[in-house]
Design an enzyme around this catalytic site. Structure first.
Site, PDB file in Angstrom:
ATOM      1  N   GLU A   1       5.130  21.519  37.018  1.00  0.00           N
ATOM      2  CA  GLU A   1       5.216  21.337  38.623  1.00  0.00           C
ATOM      3  C   GLU A   1       4.699  22.540  39.359  1.00  0.00           C
ATOM      4  O   GLU A   1       3.937  22.392  40.402  1.00  0.00           O
ATOM      5  CB  GLU A   1       6.738  21.171  38.771  1.00  0.00           C
TER       6      GLU A   1
ATOM      7  N   ASP B   1       9.106  22.648  50.738  1.00  0.00           N
ATOM      8  CA  ASP B   1      10.544  22.412  51.226  1.00  0.00           C
ATOM      9  C   ASP B   1      11.316  23.738  51.504  1.00  0.00           C
ATOM     10  O   ASP B   1      12.279  23.726  52.249  1.00  0.00           O
ATOM     11  CB  ASP B   1      11.412  21.728  50.159  1.00  0.00           C
TER      12      ASP B   1
ATOM     13  N   GLY C   1       6.490  19.638  52.969  1.00  0.00           N
ATOM     14  CA  GLY C   1       6.384  19.654  51.604  1.00  0.00           C
ATOM     15  C   GLY C   1       6.599  20.676  50.822  1.00  0.00           C
ATOM     16  O   GLY C   1       6.838  20.913  49.813  1.00  0.00           O
TER      17      GLY C   1
END
Length: 466
Positions: A422, A194, A192
């Site tokens: 985000e 990345d 997750g």
């Protein structure tokens, strides 16, 4: 309080849902989730991530449970409908109405229904072939507790439990590549986080795919200086291609890493599965015992006293990876972690390497003092709201109430002022990546709901079940 309750409850939590009132952060967060809703699931972002992502949906369901328990259940049901026969939950479930060039790697890259046939990939929906962190059982349990009557009427837990059990069997058997009982990730995207510097060393063994062999759709929506480099992306593509060409068989690739956050979430979900089993009339004793064995293995395998935190373990070299990532703080979530380790983790989180509550308001994704630190580049320094939520829960689990309250307030403030970004610059709170991000909005709702002073919601109304 038993272990499941420690994971799933807070002293001030209310297990009823509410309709967010107008002109508040609740309403704004709910509007983000409404805008990202497809009718069966929620996309993380309409522009950058136009499909369903596995751990995103788990976090989104945790927030959705407060405004629509039915929609939260549907979110998880849609994801688990795409589960493979071998038990894996794929990290992306593709929406067939989205053009292929809207996101890479697209369904025609993964070829799940053909390349994944031996592993039991579904025929009726296209997915990726890799996985993401196992937050799902924890999410299912929390969603059930938001409206137990609705959950029981729909048979929600009875339908979810065997699927979640199969998912955990897959991770504990097919992914025990190191032989210590812990799950390994076989691609950086699975963990997750990345682009974490933790992956630099194991990725260096991977020959990158030629840049001409793929087209990066992410650069059309995000600043190149904030995204992974072309070299890193080439290595991601090579790993995924080799995994696909091997029929998604585990254990063959060059990349195999035991990650502390991935395994901590698996342990937390084992505790949650124990609660689900008990609710269904079975015993959760074996699940709790397994969680305890995994906790011991996690400590034996990944605890680094010199760093005061957990480090990733490279299965191929047998060595710890000497990089401090927020992943190494996430085991604070575990309710039976020894007190000495809790104390060390709290000290590390609030010390110079992460600066939580001093130089930073949210924990950065990577060591502030590390050579690879970048406050804006994807998972190499920015602060993310899902890891903040996990740390807040961990602090509260271990009685660090003042620190948890401070982190909660920081998250709520930054989520709203960044327009539900985000991720954010850990120093300034500047929005990075895309805005209107699904899990940022969802976890904001969760924090607002559980807050002792819920911003004008001292008398919350019953939630909408539709």
């Amino acid at each position: 309080m038993d272990r499941t309750a420690q994971l799933t409850a807070r002293p001030t939590a209310r297990d009823i849902a509410y309709d967010p009132p107008p002109d508040t952060p609740h309403r704004r967060a709910a509007e983000v989730l409404a805008a990202n809703w497809t009718g069966a699931s929620t996309v993380p972002s309409r522009s950058l991530y136009p499909h369903q992502w596995s751990w995103d949906s788990a976090f989104i369901a945790i927030g959705l449970r407060h405004i629509s328990p039915l929609r939260a259940q549907t979110e998880l049901e849609t994801l688990l409908d795409a589960q493979w026969g071998d038990g894996r939950i794929p990290h992306i479930v593709f929406n067939p109405s989205v053009p292929l060039d809207a996101y890479f790697p697209s369904p025609d890259f993964w070829r799940s229904s053909t390349a994944g046939r031996a592993a039991g990939a579904p025929r009726t929906v296209q997915t990726s072939g890799i996985v993401q962190p196992p937050v799902h059982a924890l999410a299912v349990w929390l969603v059930h507790r938001a409206d137990p009557g609705l959950s029981r009427a729909r048979g929600f837990l009875a339908r979810m439990y065997p699927r979640l059990a199969a998912w955990h069997r897959y991770l504990l058997h097919r992914r025990d590549l190191g032989g210590a009982g812990l799950a390994s990730v076989v691609h950086p995207w699975e963990q997750g986080m990345d682009n974490s510097p933790c992956w630099d060393a194991p990725l260096s063994r991977v020959t990158p795919a030629p840049s001409r062999s793929f087209r990066r759709a992410d650069l059309a929506h995000g600043a190149p200086e904030d995204r992974p480099t072309d070299l890193d992306y080439g290595r991601y593509v090579r790993l995924a291609t080799d995994y696909r060409e091997g029929g998604y068989t585990d254990g063959l690739g060059e990349f195999a890493v035991e990650d502390p956050a991935f395994n901590a979430l698996l342990i937390a979900s084992e505790h949650a599965l124990a609660g689900i089993a008990t609710e269904l009339g079975a015993t959760g004793t074996a699940r709790h015992a397994r969680a305890e064995r995994l906790t011991t293995a996690l400590i034996d395998r990944m605890w680094d006293p010199a760093s005061g935190m957990f480090l990733c373990h490279d299965v191929r070299t047998g060595e710890l990876i000497p990089e401090r990532s927020v992943a190494g703080l996430v085991p604070l979530l575990l309710p039976t972690l020894p007190r000495a380790l809790v104390t060390a983790l709290v000290r590390t989180a609030h010390g110079p390497h992460f600066g939580l509550g001093t130089t930073t308001r949210l924990a950065p994704s990577y060591d502030l003092l590390g050579e690879a630190f970048d406050p804006h580049r994807y998972w190499r320094g920015p602060a993310w709201f899902n890891t903040g939520w996990l740390l807040e829960r961990g602090l509260r689990t271990h009685g660090e109430r003042d620190r948890a309250d401070a982190l909660r307030e920081a998250m709520l403030d930054l989520a709203v002022t960044s327009d539900f970004a985000e991720y954010v610059d850990p120093y300034t709170g500047e929005a990075c990546g895309t805005t209107g991000f699904g899990w940022t909005a969802a976890l904001t709702l969760d924090l607002l709901h559980d807050s002792e002073d819920p911003k004008g919601l001292k008398d919350p109304k019953g939630g909408n079940r539709g």
